[in-house]
Design an enzyme around this catalytic site. Structure first.
Site, PDB file in Angstrom:
ATOM      1  N   ASP A 223       0.828  -1.210   0.000  1.00 49.43           N
ATOM      2  CA  ASP A 223       0.000   0.000   0.000  1.00 49.43           C
ATOM      3  C   ASP A 223       0.860   1.257   0.000  1.00 49.43           C
ATOM      4  OD1 ASP A 223      -2.562   0.928  -0.199  1.00 49.43           O
ATOM      5  OD2 ASP A 223      -2.919   1.056   1.943  1.00 49.43           O
TER       6      ASP A 223
ATOM      7  N   ASP B  86      -8.816  -2.030   2.924  1.00 56.18           N
ATOM      8  CA  ASP B  86      -8.624  -1.405   4.228  1.00 56.18           C
ATOM      9  C   ASP B  86      -9.614  -1.936   5.256  1.00 56.18           C
ATOM     10  OD1 ASP B  86      -6.685   0.175   2.994  1.00 56.18           O
ATOM     11  OD2 ASP B  86      -8.157   1.672   2.403  1.00 56.18           O
TER      12      ASP B  86
END
Length: 583
Positions: free
Chosen positions: A331, A393
């Site tokens: 990420d 997420d």
């Protein structure tokens, strides 16, 4: 924003969205401080050569020209030389900030911005040709109210999914041990994630993200199709427990040879499947209706996340740590590092999540929770009317929360791991929102969520002195029922009397009972150090109706002992207690 109003003052002004580059020239943040200038319609030209400049130039006016045929620098240089105070470039394509290089920025001191072709037509229709404009750049609110909705949806999904996954996992282990093959047997199967699967998954994520960046217009429809299929399955999985509680629709369809229907599903489950598919199809058809389609997308996304949390299982904290750390690096790399590798300087992750600026389809990836802006900011008119949170997420920390809940159940820790990890996820999400407000740019949420959840889970295990079990998941062995223990009789003292073969069924039963009790008694480490106890009752005494104080149903054999040992035998009283309990 460009505020447009008629020179005659007969109508109220209206704001339109423009994209500008502050490196050309700064715009005031307040409309009251912006210069009000006359707009000169030059959309018949592209302003790429001096011949496109009208007689008299653009003295103290803002020309509006079409995009194309030359660079932004060439257009704005001609406008500035001929007295313009700004430049509006009309674009038929997606709006992008007009770019240039450092030397060009230093040479130009008037603002240049892009206006959409649709807004240009609306200006001509609403205000005519005699209009005045004022360009300004309003400050974006630090926090929008939609963040509260996203926070509740994300934390709620993680909490419910983790709780549900842990509870169902333990229940399925119990049902599997009981060999329940009845109608209530659960058909859902879980997938244990291994380190090899984690590596393959991350490689696939990286490859898909890069492919989407370069071939977005072709692959976006594939992702939309996959989302519709997965979301319908997830919605069916979430609603089926509630539908099974309905008292009607239990009848099954007739026998057939069709691929799915040969299992003869219940009518109510068949109707539920049709409903889930219909909801996904409705979203797929009306996905670009920004007024209400986001509600369906969020509902389907939450159902998909719950289904994935219930299906995918991390068996150890070691596996959780590996997965979260690898995706943490993934990420951060695709948000903060890739801007240095792309020609436009844009983050690959942010560009793909929001849709590339040069996309011809104007489609958005559905793998996000999205909520429209709820405040009255003029920026809601622009191309960023939604706040987004990716499914990753939610799913990645949610798998750790589910593991914590399963571990809680196994070690009977009153769900301390589950609660602590869920609270840590909420705190990490709040930190993400704060970073988003301070930096005013897309944030890799896992940068804040992974440390919060991992460190909290590790600290709780260390505090409870269960880190070894928590790391390896060895506490899960407690949920498996133990087989019956059969031990051979072992004596601490040598016996002078050897066992003889039973001569009748009754004697055989007495011998088995006595051997079991003796084995249990002799297996105690304190057997040989106990105080002397009274001898047990004989079988005749136990079966005599006149001697019974309760209602014994099992007769015990009499153990003859020498007189000098009857009061000193350490096994006597314990055996008597065991026989009384068995009776």
């Amino acid at each position: 924003m460009v505020h447009v109003f008629s020179e005659k003052g007969s109508s109220k002004g209206k704001d339109y969205c423009i994209l500008f580059n502050k490196h050309w020239a700064h715009l005031p943040h307040d409309l009251g401080k912006a210069s009000v200038l006359q707009l000169q319609d030059q959309t018949a030209s592209v302003l790429c050569s001096p011949s496109d400049v009208p007689d008299g130039g653009f003295s103290n006016r803002i020309p509006m020209v079409m995009r194309g045929n030359c660079t932004f620098y060439e257009k704005v240089r001609l406008a500035q030389i001929n007295g313009a105070r700004g430049l509006l470039i009309v674009s038929r394509e997606r709006l992008v900030p007009p770019g240039g290089n450092q030397s060009q920025y230093e040479e130009i001191d008037i603002p240049v911005a892009l206006l959409s072709y649709t807004d240009m037509l609306d200006i001509g229709k609403s205000f005519g040709r005699a209009v005045k404009v004022a360009m300004y750049a309003p400050n974006e609110p630090v926090l929008d109210y939609n963040m509260v909705i996203i926070f509740v949806m994300a934390v709620g999904t993680v909490a419910i999914g983790g709780y549900w996954a842990g509870s169902r996992d333990v229940k399925k282990r119990y049902m599997k041990h009981k060999r329940d093959d009845g109608a209530e047997k659960h058909d859902d199967e879980t997938v244990d994630v291994t380190p090899i699967m984690i590596c393959v998954f991350v490689v696939m994520c990286c490859s898909m993200l890069v492919l989407l960046y370069f071939f977005y217009d072709h692959l976006v429809y594939v992702i939309i199709g996959i989302f519709c299929l997965a979301a319908s399955i997830g919605l069916y999985s979430c609603l089926s427990p509630f539908v099974r509680r309905f008292p009607w629709g239990k009848c099954r369809i007739p026998d057939n040879n069709m691929p799915y229907f040969h299992k003869r599903p219940q009518v109510r489950m068949l109707l539920l499947a049709v409903f889930c598919i219909a909801v996904s199809v409705v979203w797929g058809v009306f996905r670009n209706e920004d007024q209400w389609a986001w509600v369906l997308q969020d509902a389907l996304g939450i159902a998909f996340c719950l289904y994935m949390l219930k299906t995918i299982r991390l068996p150890t904290f070691k596996g959780c740590t590996l997965l979260l750390m690898v995706l943490f690096v993934y990420d951060v790399f695709f948000v903060f590092i890739t801007p240095y590798l792309t020609k436009t300087g844009e983050s690959i992750m942010v560009e793909v999540a929001a849709g590339p600026s040069d996309s011809a389809t104007h489609e958005k990836l559905p793998m996000v929770l999205k909520v429209p802006r709820l405040n009255s900011s003029p920026l809601a008119l622009c191309d960023r009317p939604f706040s987004l949170l990716g499914f990753g997420d939610i799913l990645v920390p949610g798998l750790l929360v589910a593991y914590c809940h399963r571990f809680d159940i196994q070690v009977q820790s009153s769900r301390v791991y589950f609660v602590a990890c869920t609270i840590a996820y909420g705190i990490g999400l709040l930190v993400t929102f704060v970073a988003l407000a301070l930096m005013q740019m897309g944030q890799p949420a896992l940068l804040y969520l992974v440390p919060c959840t991992l460190i909290t889970s590790f600290a709780v295990a260390l505090w409870r002195k269960e880190l070894a079990m928590f790391w390896t998941g060895s506490g899960f062995a407690k949920d498996l029922p133990h087989p019956p223990l059969v031990m051979a009789p072992v004596s601490c003292h040598p016996s002078s009397t050897e066992a003889t073969a039973p001569t009748s069924p009754k004697e055989a039963e007495e011998q088995i009972i006595n051997s079991t009790l003796l084995a249990k008694e002799l297996s105690s480490p304190q057997l040989c150090t106990e105080e002397p106890r009274s001898p047990p009752l004989s079988a005749e005494e136990l079966t005599d109706p006149n001697m019974q104080t309760e209602q014994p149903k099992t007769s015990m054999p009499h153990i003859e002992e020498p007189a000098e040992q009857k009061n000193n035998n350490p096994q006597s009283k314990s055996l008597e207690a065991e026989k009384s309990q068995l009776d």
